[in-house]
Enzyme design. Structure first.
Site, PDB file in Angstrom:
ATOM      1  N   ASP A  44       0.816  -1.217   0.000  1.00 14.23           N
ATOM      2  CA  ASP A  44       0.000   0.000   0.000  1.00 14.23           C
ATOM      3  C   ASP A  44       0.846   1.261   0.000  1.00 14.23           C
ATOM      4  O   ASP A  44       0.609   2.181  -0.779  1.00 14.23           O
ATOM      5  CB  ASP A  44      -1.009  -0.006   1.157  1.00 14.23           C
ATOM      6  CG  ASP A  44      -0.394  -0.103   2.542  1.00 14.23           C
ATOM      7  OD1 ASP A  44       0.784  -0.527   2.662  1.00 14.23           O
ATOM      8  OD2 ASP A  44      -1.080   0.250   3.515  1.00 14.23           O
ATOM      9  N   GLU A 176      -2.338   9.349  11.622  1.00  9.99           N
ATOM     10  CA  GLU A 176      -1.391   8.305  12.037  1.00  9.99           C
ATOM     11  C   GLU A 176       0.023   8.631  11.572  1.00  9.99           C
ATOM     12  O   GLU A 176       0.990   8.412  12.290  1.00  9.99           O
ATOM     13  CB  GLU A 176      -1.843   6.942  11.508  1.00  9.99           C
ATOM     14  CG  GLU A 176      -1.083   5.795  12.132  1.00  9.99           C
ATOM     15  CD  GLU A 176      -1.885   4.514  12.236  1.00  9.99           C
ATOM     16  OE1 GLU A 176      -1.246   3.471  12.419  1.00  9.99           O
ATOM     17  OE2 GLU A 176      -3.121   4.540  12.142  1.00  9.99           O
ATOM     18  N   ASP A 188      -5.408   0.473   5.473  1.00  7.66           N
ATOM     19  CA  ASP A 188      -6.179   0.185   6.680  1.00  7.66           C
ATOM     20  C   ASP A 188      -7.355   1.141   6.824  1.00  7.66           C
ATOM     21  O   ASP A 188      -8.501   0.731   7.034  1.00  7.66           O
ATOM     22  CB  ASP A 188      -5.285   0.276   7.917  1.00  7.66           C
ATOM     23  CG  ASP A 188      -4.232  -0.818   7.954  1.00  7.66           C
ATOM     24  OD1 ASP A 188      -4.303  -1.738   7.117  1.00  7.66           O
ATOM     25  OD2 ASP A 188      -3.344  -0.752   8.826  1.00  7.66           O
TER      26      ASP A 188
END
Length: 404
Positions: A44, A176, A188
């Site tokens: 990702d 994050e 995610d």
């Protein structure tokens, strides 16, 4: 009315809110799921393909507005009780879990301050929030992203805003990255926010092009097995792996200057340029990314064709690559893989998540589910001394408000 699926979660946060802050008729409830990635690991943040699905369990939050600019964060599962003022939000290690919702709040305020959310910073007047989740913390099923999306949806809704889910996904990733300090990719948060019941999601992470894919696994079950070796992304070698990929990309750009990410590098192109990378460790990292991307494409095609045998073999190849080339599995995950793949009726199995502990996901024939859990538990415990936990997966929807 709430569904039976959410009864436990609502009951937990409802009772927890009353104990922490007293009864309040204004309380609202929000939910964000955990996620499992079926194949496509560490691709990702390299702009590649992933194939995740949202789970039916996740994070619940009960929330009531305030008018004094104070945000009070409480959890039924973590000790830290954190209060912040909207004008003074900083990262503090001792705030532990609450740094995730704090980071989301910072991003919401930045969005409002930039005039991109349909309302100014003044829309955020404070709130009391109580969290409870049934995503195992540190298991690699995106408990942090689940907290982030539940918070983003709750606080933006409380401010009277309807922010597109994709924007909430992006700002949760920024929280994050920038506030917590973990250089995660977007998978995610995307899976947690955009999930759809009964479907996996094919996502190209650099363009955010995606498609819902029916998870046609009739006669089989997805089983998540938790190694019960807890992992923490910020303390792992996750950021180191990301840097190694960036180093590999920089070397390849000497020959292919237009290459924006490793996710754009085909298997054939990689074979032509692999000699540019002198460091064998860096070359192994790139090898994994390129071939994992190819595996995701083949996995989607095999699932669409109803060829679960090929899908399962690709899952196994993915784990072996993560073990041998990317080196993010470790003793516990490898022990689990070794036992699971040999159980009669297990079609495919692999680690899922960032690795360094956490979980394994397996595709198992329905008639073999009990045998699988018994044999895996016995073999894994003998190898590691740890007792695994099993979760038979239902694929659920992404983040949403629960209206009672």
């Amino acid at each position: 009315m709430t569904t039976q699926l959410h009864e436990e979660g609502i009951g937990q946060v409802q009772g927890g809110f009353e104990r922490a802050f007293g009864k309040n008729k204004e309380v609202r409830y929000f939910f964000a799921p955990g996620r499992v990635n079926l194949i496509g690991e560490h691709t990702d943040y390299n702009g590649g393909y992933v194939f995740p699905a949202a789970l039916s369990f996740g994070t619940y939050v009960a929330v009531v507005p305030r008018q004094d600019g104070k945000y009070r964060f409480r959890s039924l599962q973590f000790e830290a009780e954190v209060d912040v003022d909207v004008t003074d939000i900083v990262y503090r290690k001792e705030d532990d879990w609450a740094n995730y919702p704090k980071g989301v709040l910072v991003q919401l305020l930045e969005l409002a301050g930039a005039g991109e959310a349909g309302a100014g910073v003044g829309a955020y007047q404070g709130a009391d929030l109580v969290y409870w989740g049934n995503v195992p913390n540190g298991a690699g099923l995106s408990s942090s992203a689940s907290i982030e999306l539940a918070t983003a949806l709750a606080l933006s809704s409380l401010a009277g805003l309807v922010i597109p889910t994709m924007e909430l996904v992006k700002l949760s990733q920024r929280a994050e990255n920038r506030f917590v300090g973990v250089n995660c990719g977007i998978m995610d948060q995307f899976a947690v926010g955009m999930g759809k019941q009964g479907h996996a999601m094919m996502l190209k992470c650099d363009t955010l092009d995606y498609a819902y894919v029916p998870l046609a696994i009739e006669g089989c079950k997805l089983i998540i097995t938790n190694t019960n070796k807890r992992r923490g992304l910020a303390d792992s070698k996750y950021n180191e792996r990301r840097q190694q990929c960036e180093d590999g990309l920089e070397a390849i750009r000497r020959e292919l200057p237009q290459l924006a990410s490793l996710g754009e590098l085909s298997v054939d192109a990689w074979e032509q340029v692999r000699g540019l990378i002198a460091d064998p460790i860096i070359a192994n990292r790139v090898e994994h990314i390129v071939r994992e991307d190819d595996r995701v494409l083949r996995a989607q095609a095999s699932l669409a064709a109803g060829d679960l045998t090929t899908f399962g073999e690709l899952m196994k190849q993915s784990h072996e690559s993560l073990r041998d080339l990317y080196e993010v599995t470790g003793f516990e995950l490898d022990s689990l893989f070794a036992v699971a793949k040999d159980v009669d009726g297990c079609i495919g199995t692999r680690m899922t998540g960032a690795g360094f502990g956490g979980c394994n996901v397996s595709l198992v024939r329905e008639e073999a589910v009990e045998r699988f859990m018994t044999q895996v538990a016995d073999g894994y415990t003998r190898a590691t001394g740890l007792a695994p936990s099993f979760y038979i997966c239902d694929i659920g929807d992404g983040a949403h408000e629960i209206v009672l």
